[in-house]
Design a protein around this motif. Sequence first.
Motif, PDB file in Angstrom:
ATOM      1  N   VAL A 112      -8.786  -0.030   9.146  1.00 28.57           N
ATOM      2  CA  VAL A 112      -8.318   1.041   8.263  1.00 28.57           C
ATOM      3  C   VAL A 112      -6.890   1.439   8.605  1.00 28.57           C
ATOM      4  CG1 VAL A 112      -8.647   3.477   7.667  1.00 28.57           C
ATOM      5  CG2 VAL A 112     -10.603   1.930   7.736  1.00 28.57           C
ATOM      6  N   ALA A 113      -6.594   1.554   9.894  1.00 31.07           N
ATOM      7  CA  ALA A 113      -5.240   1.960  10.317  1.00 31.07           C
ATOM      8  C   ALA A 113      -4.190   0.945   9.896  1.00 31.07           C
ATOM      9  CB  ALA A 113      -5.210   2.151  11.834  1.00 31.07           C
ATOM     10  N   GLY A 114      -4.610  -0.321   9.708  1.00 37.89           N
ATOM     11  CA  GLY A 114      -3.658  -1.356   9.325  1.00 37.89           C
ATOM     12  C   GLY A 114      -3.504  -1.561   7.825  1.00 37.89           C
ATOM     13  N   VAL A 115      -4.215  -0.777   7.017  1.00 43.89           N
ATOM     14  CA  VAL A 115      -4.108  -0.917   5.562  1.00 43.89           C
ATOM     15  C   VAL A 115      -2.706  -0.497   5.099  1.00 43.89           C
ATOM     16  CG1 VAL A 115      -4.924   0.040   3.361  1.00 43.89           C
ATOM     17  CG2 VAL A 115      -6.563  -0.667   5.112  1.00 43.89           C
ATOM     18  N   ASP A 116      -2.119  -1.283   4.242  1.00 41.10           N
ATOM     19  CA  ASP A 116      -0.745  -1.042   3.784  1.00 41.10           C
ATOM     20  C   ASP A 116      -0.690   0.124   2.792  1.00 41.10           C
ATOM     21  OD1 ASP A 116       2.117  -1.872   3.520  1.00 41.10           O
ATOM     22  OD2 ASP A 116       1.503  -2.244   1.444  1.00 41.10           O
ATOM     23  N   VAL A 117       0.274   1.016   3.017  1.00 40.26           N
ATOM     24  CA  VAL A 117       0.510   2.132   2.101  1.00 40.26           C
ATOM     25  C   VAL A 117       1.971   2.071   1.671  1.00 40.26           C
ATOM     26  CG1 VAL A 117       0.322   4.607   1.713  1.00 40.26           C
ATOM     27  CG2 VAL A 117      -1.152   3.512   3.413  1.00 40.26           C
ATOM     28  N   ALA A 118       2.211   1.659   0.445  1.00 40.21           N
ATOM     29  CA  ALA A 118       3.576   1.496  -0.049  1.00 40.21           C
ATOM     30  C   ALA A 118       4.269   2.850  -0.198  1.00 40.21           C
ATOM     31  CB  ALA A 118       3.565   0.753  -1.386  1.00 40.21           C
ATOM     32  N   GLU A 119       5.588   2.828  -0.187  1.00 41.27           N
ATOM     33  CA  GLU A 119       6.351   4.076  -0.263  1.00 41.27           C
ATOM     34  C   GLU A 119       6.041   4.898  -1.514  1.00 41.27           C
ATOM     35  OE1 GLU A 119      10.968   5.722  -0.085  1.00 41.27           O
ATOM     36  OE2 GLU A 119      10.521   3.603   0.302  1.00 41.27           O
ATOM     37  N   PRO A 120       5.869   4.298  -2.701  1.00 42.27           N
ATOM     38  CA  PRO A 120       5.525   5.120  -3.874  1.00 42.27           C
ATOM     39  C   PRO A 120       4.211   5.892  -3.697  1.00 42.27           C
ATOM     40  CG  PRO A 120       6.295   2.967  -4.579  1.00 42.27           C
ATOM     41  CD  PRO A 120       6.133   2.888  -3.086  1.00 42.27           C
ATOM     42  N   VAL A 121       3.243   5.297  -3.001  1.00 44.42           N
ATOM     43  CA  VAL A 121       1.974   5.985  -2.757  1.00 44.42           C
ATOM     44  C   VAL A 121       2.190   7.123  -1.763  1.00 44.42           C
ATOM     45  CG1 VAL A 121      -0.394   5.752  -1.919  1.00 44.42           C
ATOM     46  CG2 VAL A 121       0.619   3.925  -3.282  1.00 44.42           C
ATOM     47  N   ARG A 122       2.970   6.885  -0.725  1.00 42.54           N
ATOM     48  CA  ARG A 122       3.273   7.946   0.239  1.00 42.54           C
ATOM     49  C   ARG A 122       3.999   9.101  -0.436  1.00 42.54           C
ATOM     50  NH1 ARG A 122       5.187   3.478   3.287  1.00 42.54           N
ATOM     51  NH2 ARG A 122       7.303   4.322   3.257  1.00 42.54           N
ATOM     52  N   ASN A 123       4.908   8.761  -1.326  1.00 39.16           N
ATOM     53  CA  ASN A 123       5.637   9.794  -2.055  1.00 39.16           C
ATOM     54  C   ASN A 123       4.709  10.577  -2.969  1.00 39.16           C
ATOM     55  OD1 ASN A 123       7.476  10.333  -4.821  1.00 39.16           O
ATOM     56  ND2 ASN A 123       8.477  10.862  -2.892  1.00 39.16           N
ATOM     57  N   TYR A 124       3.734   9.898  -3.553  1.00 40.62           N
ATOM     58  CA  TYR A 124       2.746  10.564  -4.416  1.00 40.62           C
ATOM     59  C   TYR A 124       1.940  11.592  -3.624  1.00 40.62           C
ATOM     60  CZ  TYR A 124      -1.235  11.005  -7.659  1.00 40.62           C
ATOM     61  OH  TYR A 124      -2.210  11.485  -8.505  1.00 40.62           O
ATOM     62  N   VAL A 125       1.537  11.229  -2.408  1.00 41.33           N
ATOM     63  CA  VAL A 125       0.808  12.164  -1.546  1.00 41.33           C
ATOM     64  C   VAL A 125       1.681  13.371  -1.225  1.00 41.33           C
ATOM     65  CG1 VAL A 125      -0.220  12.480   0.737  1.00 41.33           C
ATOM     66  CG2 VAL A 125      -0.687  10.390  -0.562  1.00 41.33           C
ATOM     67  N   SER A 126       2.950  13.135  -0.924  1.00 39.04           N
ATOM     68  CA  SER A 126       3.863  14.234  -0.593  1.00 39.04           C
ATOM     69  C   SER A 126       4.033  15.183  -1.764  1.00 39.04           C
ATOM     70  CB  SER A 126       5.230  13.674  -0.178  1.00 39.04           C
ATOM     71  OG  SER A 126       5.128  12.890   0.987  1.00 39.04           O
ATOM     72  N   ARG A 127       4.116  14.639  -2.972  1.00 35.02           N
ATOM     73  CA  ARG A 127       4.306  15.495  -4.153  1.00 35.02           C
ATOM     74  C   ARG A 127       3.045  16.284  -4.486  1.00 35.02           C
ATOM     75  NH1 ARG A 127       5.138  12.539  -8.550  1.00 35.02           N
ATOM     76  NH2 ARG A 127       4.897  10.489  -7.580  1.00 35.02           N
ATOM     77  N   LEU A 128       1.886  15.706  -4.230  1.00 37.12           N
ATOM     78  CA  LEU A 128       0.646  16.461  -4.414  1.00 37.12           C
ATOM     79  C   LEU A 128       0.598  17.649  -3.451  1.00 37.12           C
ATOM     80  CD1 LEU A 128      -2.026  13.617  -4.786  1.00 37.12           C
ATOM     81  CD2 LEU A 128      -1.291  15.196  -6.565  1.00 37.12           C
ATOM     82  N   ALA A 129       0.970  17.404  -2.193  1.00 33.14           N
ATOM     83  CA  ALA A 129       0.980  18.480  -1.204  1.00 33.14           C
ATOM     84  C   ALA A 129       1.980  19.563  -1.588  1.00 33.14           C
ATOM     85  CB  ALA A 129       1.305  17.916   0.176  1.00 33.14           C
ATOM     86  N   ALA A 130       3.143  19.149  -2.047  1.00 31.81           N
ATOM     87  CA  ALA A 130       4.172  20.122  -2.446  1.00 31.81           C
ATOM     88  C   ALA A 130       3.688  20.987  -3.604  1.00 31.81           C
ATOM     89  CB  ALA A 130       5.459  19.392  -2.820  1.00 31.81           C
TER      90      ALA A 130
END
Length: 322
Positions: A230-248
């Motif tokens: 699980v720790a090695g699953v790839d998370v692309a930058e657009p997905v990381r940015n999506y998480v950040s915008r949801l939190a914001a």
Amino acid sequence: MTDAETTEAEVSDRTALPVSDAAALSERITENVERVIVGHHDAIEHILIAMLARGHLLLEDVPGVGKTMLARSIAKSVDGSFKRVQFTPDLLPSDVTGVNVFNQQTREFEFQPGPVFANLVLGDEINRAPPKTQSSLLEAMEEQQVTVDGVTRDLPDPFTVVATQNDVEQGRTYDLPVAEIDRFMKKLRLGYPDEAAETDLLGRVAGRHPIESLEPVATVEELRQARATVAGVDVAEPVRNYVSRLAAYTRNHAQLGVSPRGSIALLRAAQARAVLSDRDYVVPDDVQTEAPTVLSHRIVTQSGAQTGGAVVEDALDAVAVE
């Protein structure tokens, strides 16, 4: 080297299971638990995701819907150590973490570990204990260690807390501190089973309870390897940015929004969801599936305003996937 001496940092990529094997392991555990728990497939998956994503889980519901039995079934399905703590108003922090006891023969103090030293710890009705006792889990849940009398000791790896919470007898319970709530990766409600599921359940427990014959279907080492997957699953930058915008969004539309710890929890849960779907990369659907159970309990709204769950729903509707 003992479990307690093994840290997550020592689980290298080469120990990771192939994604397909990790997905099969999760399915095997789920099917085993469903021999006991009827009508809660999604809840079983949510607990597995929390375990695979190095998180903890809070089950809140009325008494008698199977919260404790679900946690016990998960524990029996993995051949690891399991301890249960029955939280009561007179429970002390040392009853959870452990205590130093003077040995008359050696004339030295010896540490007697508490029930927190296990791979899976069930905190039953955690809100029946006062905040000081509840807070005894803070260090354990965040740093996977316990400090007693100035000495820090590592907890077993893996280490997961599944806590249940009674939400009926409000006058006889204590609210969990915000700092502790934020340490739970997920918060779930089981709800009542439907008529067919309850009928099936009654048939299973009419004689010998099925949990008595439940056998492990996974080892602790396999669980460690699946966590590395699980720790090695790839998370692309657009997905990381999506998480950040949801939190914001939650921070801009609530009195207290999602913390960075919550964003990390959502990302890790999405990685675990991807593995359960037999993928080695996260897609926005994984984030959207996990967001309600990972983010809602971290949001504090003004009295009379919409709930944390409603804020998360609005965030998923308003924040576009780019």
